[in-house]
Structures are given as structure tokens and as C-alpha cells.
Design a protein around this motif. Sequence first.
Motif, PDB file in Angstrom:
ATOM      1  N   UNK A 101     -16.892 -48.761  24.165  1.00  0.00           N
ATOM      2  CA  UNK A 101     -17.264 -47.543  24.859  1.00  0.00           C
ATOM      3  C   UNK A 101     -16.810 -46.341  24.058  1.00  0.00           C
ATOM      4  N   UNK A 102     -17.461 -45.209  24.298  1.00  0.00           N
ATOM      5  CA  UNK A 102     -17.095 -44.023  23.542  1.00  0.00           C
ATOM      6  C   UNK A 102     -17.882 -42.809  23.979  1.00  0.00           C
ATOM      7  N   UNK A 103     -17.875 -41.823  23.122  1.00  0.00           N
ATOM      8  CA  UNK A 103     -18.523 -40.547  23.411  1.00  0.00           C
ATOM      9  C   UNK A 103     -19.191 -40.021  22.149  1.00  0.00           C
ATOM     10  N   UNK A 104     -20.446 -39.620  22.272  1.00  0.00           N
ATOM     11  CA  UNK A 104     -21.196 -39.031  21.168  1.00  0.00           C
ATOM     12  C   UNK A 104     -21.455 -37.554  21.449  1.00  0.00           C
ATOM     13  N   UNK A 105     -21.266 -36.751  20.415  1.00  0.00           N
ATOM     14  CA  UNK A 105     -21.464 -35.310  20.532  1.00  0.00           C
ATOM     15  C   UNK A 105     -22.411 -34.846  19.434  1.00  0.00           C
ATOM     16  N   UNK A 106     -23.533 -34.236  19.820  1.00  0.00           N
ATOM     17  CA  UNK A 106     -24.478 -33.685  18.856  1.00  0.00           C
ATOM     18  C   UNK A 106     -23.985 -32.314  18.413  1.00  0.00           C
ATOM     19  N   UNK A 107     -23.514 -32.206  17.168  1.00  0.00           N
ATOM     20  CA  UNK A 107     -23.017 -30.938  16.636  1.00  0.00           C
ATOM     21  C   UNK A 107     -24.188 -30.031  16.282  1.00  0.00           C
ATOM     22  N   UNK A 108     -25.185 -30.591  15.627  1.00  0.00           N
ATOM     23  CA  UNK A 108     -26.445 -29.914  15.325  1.00  0.00           C
ATOM     24  C   UNK A 108     -27.558 -30.917  15.583  1.00  0.00           C
ATOM     25  N   UNK A 109     -28.807 -30.506  15.296  1.00  0.00           N
ATOM     26  CA  UNK A 109     -29.928 -31.434  15.457  1.00  0.00           C
ATOM     27  C   UNK A 109     -29.805 -32.630  14.525  1.00  0.00           C
ATOM     28  N   UNK A 110     -29.069 -32.484  13.417  1.00  0.00           N
ATOM     29  CA  UNK A 110     -28.991 -33.539  12.409  1.00  0.00           C
ATOM     30  C   UNK A 110     -27.640 -34.235  12.344  1.00  0.00           C
ATOM     31  N   UNK A 111     -26.610 -33.672  12.978  1.00  0.00           N
ATOM     32  CA  UNK A 111     -25.255 -34.226  12.843  1.00  0.00           C
ATOM     33  C   UNK A 111     -24.708 -34.629  14.208  1.00  0.00           C
TER      34      UNK A 111
END
Length: 282
Positions: A101-111
Motif C-alpha cells: 500500500x502507498x500514496x501517489x502524488x502527481x507533481x506535474x502532468x509528467x512526474x
Amino acid sequence: MKTRLLSLFLISSCLLHAAARAEGEAPAAAPAPTPEHTFTGNVAFVSDYRFRGISQTWKRPAVQAGFDYSHASGLYLGTWASNVSGNSYNNGAGMEWDLYGGYKLAVTDAITLDVGALAYLYPGARLNAAPGQPTSNKYDNVDVYAAVTAGAFSAKLSVAATDYFGLDGETAGYAYFNALPAKGSSKGTAYLDLNYGFELGQGFNAGVHLGHLWVRKYGDLSYTDWKLSVSKEMKALGGLTLSLAVVGTDADKAFYQAGDSAARRAKRLGDTGVVLGVAKTF
């Protein structure tokens, strides 16, 4: 009179052309919103299960399946399982069961950044001190990880929060094919995973992987692994994805071996090999 009729005809033609053009250029529909909850599953058959370049199935086939849940906030949970060889994981059910389990964070559209934890469980399995002599020591391992994805490139660092698959001062003498000197806990062992994917055309996709394992206090077990792969989704076969990969390591053959139940017919598990696979995501 003729001039007036001609003017009316030209004006009408322009209006009709503009109306037709407007109908053909209707504004594009807004993209569908990201669903709050997403569930996906996967199942695969591979000719050899390689983990960090090392065969987990004594170079034999594996059936694998997983299930994932993700939330629009970036939180996710999942589970995955595969058969493994009792020659590598003694006294157990011949199964690896992963929970993560974890957490994803979109910093930009590409990262995208990703942090989480993953538990590798081997139900019932215990290390053998000698052939047919099980101990109470488990192979279970927990990693914490941080990853970044930038377009087609990804990098992930995993660090063992437990002894690395049961390796410590007590088990060093028998955890691997040959004995290691006892140097204490292997907590903090780290693995760097680098990947790059690209399209080849005609529906084919390729991937390049490079990884390196640093085994804390037991440097003889550290090694580099690599993989070159190609895959294609076959719509004519119901969306099955076929894959071929060449996998190899520079792992020390003296340690990365496994024999049969009598500790004979040892196979070198990190040798270069070809892995074929067929998978389906739903």
C-alpha cells in the motif's frame, strides 16, 4: 434585379457553409473525470519467476495473480501472489503472497511520486539448518520504498525494514547455498530499480531495466541485475499481452544456488535466461 438575386444567393451560400462547418466542428467533449474508486486485477503465466534477477521457481514456470485498489486521492492498496519453489523456500506452501500500500502524488502532468510499503510473505515456510532440519526462522520480508516516474522513466529505492528475507547473525550459516560469516542483522538492505519503456511500433513495446542490490553487512551477496523485454497486446486473443525478456545478473554463483530436497542437483538461479510470459489485465 439580377445583381440583387446574385447577392442573396452568395449570402445564403455563405450562411449555409458556416452552419455546416459549425456542425462539423462541435466542441470536444470534456475528458471523463477520474473515478473516485478504481479496481483492477491481473493474471499471468511465466516460464520462470525472476525477482531482482534471481529465479524464485528453480527455473520452472509460475502462475501469478494480483488485485489492486486505488483512490482518486492517490492512496492505493494491493495484493499479489505467485508459486515459488520449495527448494528456495523450505517447508512452506510453495507460495509467495505480497501485500502493499502507498500514496501517489502527481507533481506535474509528467512526474509522479510514490511512497509505500510492501510485505513479502511465505506461508508456513521456514529456513532449513540442514536438509530436512527446519528452524523457526521465517523468510518473510518488509520493504519501504520511494519512487519517481517521469514520462517513460522510473526509479525506485526499496529498503528492508526487517532482516532481508530472514538473513541475520543466526541464519547466516545456512540461509544461502554456502555459509556466510555471522555479521548481525541485514536490516537496511537496499535495492535500486531503474526502468525505461518505449514503443517499437506496430503495437510492440520494449523495456530496459537495471537494478542493484546492496546487502547490508553481507557484501558478498550484493549484485547487479538487468532485463531487456518486449511485449505486445494481442486484441485478437482477447487482450492477452505476450512478452519475452532476457534477464541476467552478476550474482555470486557460490551463494545464489538452490538444490533439491536432498541439497543435490543445484541450479544457479542468477544465470542469464529467457523468460516468456502471457498476461491479462481486467
